[in-house]
Design an enzyme around this catalytic site. Structure first.
Site, PDB file in Angstrom:
ATOM      1  N   ARG A 130      66.498 126.124  45.203  1.00  0.00           N
ATOM      2  CA  ARG A 130      66.573 124.758  45.743  1.00  0.00           C
ATOM      3  C   ARG A 130      67.950 124.568  46.371  1.00  0.00           C
ATOM      4  NH1 ARG A 130      67.194 120.800  41.253  1.00  0.00           N
ATOM      5  NH2 ARG A 130      69.309 120.595  42.038  1.00  0.00           N
ATOM      6  N   HIS A 169      68.161 117.760  43.699  1.00  0.00           N
ATOM      7  CA  HIS A 169      66.825 117.554  43.124  1.00  0.00           C
ATOM      8  C   HIS A 169      66.106 116.467  43.906  1.00  0.00           C
ATOM      9  CE1 HIS A 169      63.584 116.585  40.408  1.00  0.00           C
ATOM     10  NE2 HIS A 169      64.063 115.376  40.234  1.00  0.00           N
ATOM     11  N   TYR A 221      76.696 119.804  38.321  1.00  0.00           N
ATOM     12  CA  TYR A 221      76.225 120.864  37.425  1.00  0.00           C
ATOM     13  C   TYR A 221      76.170 122.272  38.039  1.00  0.00           C
ATOM     14  CZ  TYR A 221      71.892 119.430  39.768  1.00  0.00           C
ATOM     15  OH  TYR A 221      70.958 119.092  40.701  1.00  0.00           O
TER      16      TYR A 221
END
Lengths: 325, 396
Positions: B286, B290, B299
């Site tokens: 990805r 998100h 993160y």
């Protein structure tokens, strides 16, 4: 005293309880290195480490089930459900184990667990990031259900919920997370479960509500006062099971009129219970019908959410109906 | 009546050697890595090159381009406040396109929320997707939820926002197709996070027991918001999970559109022959957040994303097409520009459209609305009048 928002107040509560009691652990999706999608658990992993701040695989059933096992064994877990709308996968665990373990083990096991997460609408979150599903949990014997409306209450209620020896469903109205700031003491205080508070005093009509609806109710009450001279007393229940019937009844003794406002669906929503209880036990206090303003009995829509949820016009209409009855 | 001892293990004994052999073969596929072309577009496994004409190969590239261009526009429109939320697709175009392309129109797709390429392959237009994203009067899902697309016209079932709960539905639809004697195959797409849900396990278990004609495509994009795959499972691959349910699992390079196409195509054929389900793990990455509500810098490191960019699916497929003389780089870039201006025009048109009616949420709750909703709708209409009388704007 620091002026903080609800996210910060919740973070203070978690931090203080984790420092006070090594049995308190936090688990959920993205609660660790990210600090939660709303940052309620921000910084906890740095202070308490991965053993006590646990990023879990993606499953509410797993998070809740594992947390129940931890609680039975002797920890005091706080399980985060990323959005309360995702909690249904965990239903079997919540009902059969979290709520009923004490009963089905004849008191030999207890489940001191907090299941917390953001709830309710107002952020254009659509049907899976907006629900007010408190009624399912209120309906289930064995659970406490809590929903604070402001930072001060959020801290005191979360600390109390962590210390209670039964399972607590702790619902956080996310539209209030960062919109309300107030002074929150840094010292250790708790607010007992089952106690509401009077937000605004009044003589003509009692308006019972909770969560983000407190602020909408205040606007409607101001409008009713300004335009019609009606004096509305607003009660924030804070705990939805058990609800503060003494506070509501004492207000009704003064006003004789009752309007209940909640974001939960109307059919079998918490308002139905409050209304039925008053009708059963205190019909003599009422000068007219009880009115409920709730979300319509449809799934939560992405579009027109402010028309779907209780709004100032809908509350005003209910006030008119009870005042002019 | 079933035969005595036919369904049970009596006496207890080790499993026969042929089971061990069969499972070691399955294990190799589930822990392996299928790839047709490498990062530079060089053919590494001829057996995984699908038998497609040059036109079809170019068409696959065009689908991927359309997905990427539209993804960019949805991001832009979200930042402009015209779209409530978007789940970026960048980096996962090969899996979406490679999965949908071998499907037949009457096959059913149960997608997740990061499969623009699959919708486009199945015929959903950019205009329809933008109508959905901006909740115009033509939104086919009538403002029901964000980041979700679906339309019965293309046999695309709207995805659930609660991750993975479409998996048993796909199994059930496949079992129904089998019972009804249809030759339909059902394809379910979901992410690595979904594999942790009970729905995944029970969905695959039923599919194994009932030999459901279903293909599961697990897009392992390596991040479930902030949770990396190593935190999602202790297993070395996701494909290997299928074996516990008697279902073959195959691990494939999800950024290699040709490998995805070939493996999914074989799984679909197997399902259509009613030989049973397959789990395909497509390993991808990805590249974006998100969703537009997420900040990945909290993160993961930017350097990691930069490295992952080297493996992105469009560049390598473009190199392959160039080497085969199917498409020049110039033509490929032109294609992107063309689609960008086409979509820009569509965006302009869609922005002019009115929104959904105010009472739209009373629709489609029941086939015949019960009195409860009729009473509530009356209250709703009165409240709009009161708002007008009071001069208050309810939707500010």
């Amino acid at each position: 005293m620091p002026r903080v928002n609800m996210v910060q107040a919740l973070n203070m509560a978690l931090r203080e309880e984790m420092r006070r009691d090594p049995r308190v652990v936090v688990l959920g999706e993205d609660v660790g290195r990210m600090g939660g999608v709303f940052l309620v658990t921000e910084g906890l992993i740095e202070e308490f480490g991965e053993e006590r701040v646990i990023d879990t695989p993606l499953t509410e059933m797993g998070i809740v089930g594992v947390a129940i096992g931890m609680a039975m064994y002797g920890l005091r877990p706080v399980a985060e459900i990323q959005f309360i709308d995702f909690i249904y996968e965990a239903f079997d665990q919540i009902v059969n184990n979290a709520a009923w373990m004490r009963f089905r083990s004849a008191g030999m096991y207890k489940v001191p667990l907090v299941i917390r997460g953001p709830c309710c609408g107002g952020i254009r979150g659509g049907m899976h990031h907006s629900q007010s599903n408190e009624a399912y949990f209120i309906h289930t014997p064995g659970l406490y259900v809590v929903m604070p409306s402001r930072p001060y209450d959020a801290k005191g209620l979360l600390k109390e919920s962590i210390r209670v020896d039964d399972a607590v469903i702790f619902l956080e109205p996310k539209s209030v997370y960062r919109t309300v700031r107030e002074e929150v003491p840094e010292d250790d205080y708790t607010i007992p479960l089952g106690k509401g508070r009077v937000v605004r005093e009044g003589d003509d009509v009692t308006l019972v509500t909770w969560g983000a609806m407190v602020y909408v109710a205040e606007k409607a009450a101001e409008l009713a006062e300004k335009r019609r001279g009606w004096s509305v007393e607003i009660i924030d229940l804070r705990t939805l099971f058990p609800w503060d019937k003494d506070l509501v009844v004492s207000s009704l003794e003064k006003t004789g009129r009752l309007v209940i406002v909640h974001e939960a669906w109307k059919t079998l929503g918490p308002g139905a219970e409050i209304s039925a209880y008053i009708a059963e036990n205190h019909i003599d206090l009422l000068r007219g019908p009880v009115k409920r303003v709730a979300s319509y009995d449809t799934p939560f829509p992405l579009v027109h959410e402010k028309l779907y949820m209780p709004n100032v016009a809908r509350i005003y209409r209910a006030l008119m109906e009870v005042m002019e009855w | 009546m079933t035969s005595l001892l036919g369904d049970v293990d009596l006496p207890f004994k080790p499993l026969p050697p042929r089971v061990l052999e069969e499972y070691s073969g399955m294990l190799r596929e589930a822990l392996g890595f299928k790839r047709a072309i490498d990062e530079e577009g060089r053919v590494v496994d001829e057996s995984l090159l699908p038998k497609l004409t040059n036109r079809e190969l170019a068409e696959i590239y065009e689908y991927m381009v359309r997905a990427r261009v539209l993804d960019g526009w949805l991001l832009k429109l979200q930042r402009m406040g015209k779209v409530a939320l978007h789940a970026p697709n960048r980096g996962q175009e090969a899996t979406a396109v490679g999965t949908a392309k071998p499907m037949k129109p009457h096959d059913w797709l149960f997608p997740s929320y990061r499969e623009l390429g699959a919708y486009i392959v199945r015929g959903m237009s950019e205009e329809e997707i933008l109508d959905r994203a901006m909740n115009t009067i033509d939104d086919p899902l009538k403002g029901s939820d964000f980041a979700i697309y679906g339309n019965r016209k293309y046999n695309i079932v709207p995805a659930p926002v609660p991750v993975g709960n479409q998996i048993p539905l796909a199994t059930g639809a496949a079992i129904a197709a089998k019972i009804l004697g249809h030759d339909t195959v059902v394809v379910a797409m979901f992410g690595d996070g979904a594999s942790s849900r009970g729905d995944f396990h029970t969905g695959l278990n039923f599919a194994g027991v009932f030999k459901a004609p279903v293909v599961y495509v697990l897009q392992n994009n390596q991040w479930a918001i902030s949770v990396p795959t190593k935190r999602q499972t202790a297993a070395p691959s996701f494909a290997v999970k299928a074996l516990a349910y008697g279902v073959p699992g195959i691990r494939v390079d999800g950024n290699d559109v040709l490998a995805v196409y070939s493996i999914v195509s074989r799984a679909i054929e197997r399902a259509r022959r009613r030989e049973g389900p397959t789990l395909v793990e497509a390993v991808t990455y990805r590249l974006g957040a998100h969703t537009t509500a997420d900040d990945p810098s909290r993160y993961r490191r930017e350097e990691e994303v930069k490295i992952a960019e080297r493996y992105e699916p469009l560049r390598r497929y473009r190199k392959f097409l160039e080497s085969q003389g199917v498409l020049t780089e110039k033509e490929a870039l032109q294609l992107e520009e063309e689609w960008d201006s086409r979509v820009e025009e569509i965006v302009r048109k869609v922005l002019q459209k009115p929104g959904l009616p105010k009472d739209v949420f009373f629709e489609n709750v029941y086939e015949r609305p019960p009195w409860v909703l009729e009473e509530e709708k009356k209250e709703f209409e009165e409240s709009l009048k009161i708002a007008e009388e009071l001069g208050i704007e309810l939707e500010e």
